[in-house]
Design a protein around this motif. Structure first.
Motif, PDB file in Angstrom:
ATOM      1  N   ARG A   1      -1.933  -5.023  -8.961  1.00  0.00           N
ATOM      2  CA  ARG A   1      -1.000  -4.688  -7.891  1.00  0.00           C
ATOM      3  C   ARG A   1      -0.309  -5.948  -7.372  1.00  0.00           C
ATOM      4  O   ARG A   1      -0.751  -7.081  -7.610  1.00  0.00           O
ATOM      5  CB  ARG A   1      -1.744  -4.027  -6.734  1.00  0.00           C
TER       6      ARG A   1
ATOM      7  N   ASP B   1      -6.565  -2.935  -8.915  1.00  0.00           N
ATOM      8  CA  ASP B   1      -6.559  -3.989  -7.906  1.00  0.00           C
ATOM      9  C   ASP B   1      -5.978  -5.306  -8.421  1.00  0.00           C
ATOM     10  O   ASP B   1      -5.103  -5.891  -7.770  1.00  0.00           O
ATOM     11  CB  ASP B   1      -7.980  -4.191  -7.368  1.00  0.00           C
TER      12      ASP B   1
ATOM     13  N   ARG C   1      -1.362  -2.318  -0.567  1.00  0.00           N
ATOM     14  CA  ARG C   1      -2.671  -1.678  -0.505  1.00  0.00           C
ATOM     15  C   ARG C   1      -2.575  -0.354  -1.254  1.00  0.00           C
ATOM     16  O   ARG C   1      -1.684   0.451  -0.977  1.00  0.00           O
ATOM     17  CB  ARG C   1      -3.087  -1.439   0.951  1.00  0.00           C
ATOM     18  N   HIS C   2      -3.468  -0.148  -2.184  1.00  0.00           N
ATOM     19  CA  HIS C   2      -3.390   1.046  -3.007  1.00  0.00           C
ATOM     20  C   HIS C   2      -4.618   1.930  -2.789  1.00  0.00           C
ATOM     21  O   HIS C   2      -5.698   1.450  -2.436  1.00  0.00           O
ATOM     22  CB  HIS C   2      -3.251   0.684  -4.491  1.00  0.00           C
ATOM     23  N   HIS C   3      -4.425   3.230  -3.015  1.00  0.00           N
ATOM     24  CA  HIS C   3      -5.471   4.230  -2.842  1.00  0.00           C
ATOM     25  C   HIS C   3      -5.406   5.183  -4.028  1.00  0.00           C
ATOM     26  O   HIS C   3      -4.324   5.491  -4.536  1.00  0.00           O
ATOM     27  CB  HIS C   3      -5.281   5.005  -1.534  1.00  0.00           C
TER      28      HIS C   3
ATOM     29  N   ARG D   1      -9.429   2.464  -8.849  1.00  0.00           N
ATOM     30  CA  ARG D   1      -9.016   1.543  -7.787  1.00  0.00           C
ATOM     31  C   ARG D   1      -9.333   0.100  -8.178  1.00  0.00           C
ATOM     32  O   ARG D   1      -8.524  -0.812  -7.963  1.00  0.00           O
ATOM     33  CB  ARG D   1      -9.705   1.927  -6.479  1.00  0.00           C
ATOM     34  N   GLU D   2     -10.497  -0.130  -8.762  1.00  0.00           N
ATOM     35  CA  GLU D   2     -10.851  -1.473  -9.212  1.00  0.00           C
ATOM     36  C   GLU D   2      -9.989  -1.911 -10.395  1.00  0.00           C
ATOM     37  O   GLU D   2      -9.667  -3.101 -10.535  1.00  0.00           O
ATOM     38  CB  GLU D   2     -12.334  -1.508  -9.593  1.00  0.00           C
TER      39      GLU D   2
END
Length: 320
Positions: free
Chosen positions: A187, A184, A192-194, A180-181
């Protein structure tokens, strides 16, 4: 195909000499000898030759200009390779232009996790990502994964198994946090990403097998069972044997096709698919899966019938 470089001045020696001779009657009418042996014509030709060389230099791009342009493309930290000279620096920069550094589409997210992530220092010491699937417009980390979520992107990762018994692994919190980091800064600002693991759909397969006369029932049932386990394996299953695809539905016809490949089975009857946790998991000819789901074969119930009509039941369950 490369764009051809423009010519800043295409005049050559003949053009310059011809233009100078054409101006002589206008500028100096008393100059009547325009033959090559005339000292004035010799001087005109000499100056035309010098001018042609200067025009050639105008069309040349100095190496320093090329390096400055490459540095502009690569950023302030860019430096040319140690070997290969200017040609190697140009090839390096052109190759870098084709690399994906930002995630704008679902394919970009999958490419970055599959190709760029393993080379990052953060990936050291974490489980290797074997497969990845990006689901756009969904928040699979939320309370309602099935609901549409505009401007959300969920990246589903399947990590390397932790051991032989870990046949259907899930990513650790450390891996999902690091990914995720990593994604980030890559993107789009409004997205918003998961990062989540796959959701496994537990499946039970049952079937009746008519065995050949010379088939040993225990061997025949073990062979059929292993074929089903391999077919639904998340790493080596599916038709292409590179892993059961994310969201790929399960069909009765595929079970028949897999079991019919066994050389010890004559024919198959009463195949049934059941989704664990439901009274009847059979949906028409199979069971539908969502985009982030993988099938997990948890139980196989087989009954073999030999040539004497005797039954040989066999049950296998995935270890908890």
């Amino acid at each position: 195909m490369p764009i051809p470089l423009p010519s800043l001045d295409d005049h050559d020696f003949d053009d310059l000499v011809g233009e100078a001779r054409a101006l002589l009657p206008v500028l100096l009418p008393e100059w009547t000898d325009h033959n090559p042996g005339d000292p004035g014509i010799v001087l005109v030709e000499l100056l035309a030759w010098l001018t042609e060389m200067q025009l050639y230099q105008v069309d040349q791009l100095p190496q320093s200009h090329t390096l400055n342009f490459l540095r502009l493309l690569g950023g302030p930290q860019w430096s040319p390779p140690d070997t290969g000279g200017l040609d190697a620096a140009v090839r390096q920069s052109v190759a870098a232009l084709h690399e994906r550094h930002r995630a704008a589409t679902a394919d970009d997210y999958e490419y970055l996790v599959r190709t760029t992530w393993p080379e990052q220092p953060q990936a050291a010491g974490l489980p290797r990502v074997r497969r990845v699937r990006c689901v756009a417009g969904r928040n699979l980390a939320g309370t309602d994964p099935a609901a549409a979520a505009p401007a959300h992107v969920s990246v589903v990762v399947l990590p390397e198994p932790g051991g032989t018994a870990d046949t259907h692994p899930l990513p650790t919190e450390a891996l999902t946090t690091a990914l995720r980091e990593f994604l980030d800064p890559r993107r789009i600002l409004t997205i918003r990403h998961h990062v989540v693991g796959p959701e496994y759909v537990d499946l039970v397969v049952s079937a009746d097998l008519a065995l050949y006369e010379d088939a040993v029932p225990t061997d025949a049932l073990a062979d059929a069972r292993n074929r089903l386990r391999e077919f639904y394996d998340p790493f080596a299953g599916g038709d292409t044997r590179d892993g059961w695809s994310f969201g790929q539905s399960v069909y009765l016809s595929e079970v028949y096709a897999v079991l019919e490949q066994s050389p010890l089975v004559d024919y198959i009857e009463n195949v049934r698919l059941t989704r664990t946790g439901t009274d009847d998991g059979t949906d028409a000819d199979g069971i539908a899966l969502d985009a982030h789901q993988l099938v997990r074969l948890t139980r196989v119930d087989l009954v073999g019938y030999d040539s004497y009509g005797r039954t040989h039941p066999s049950t296998w369950e995935l270890p908890a």
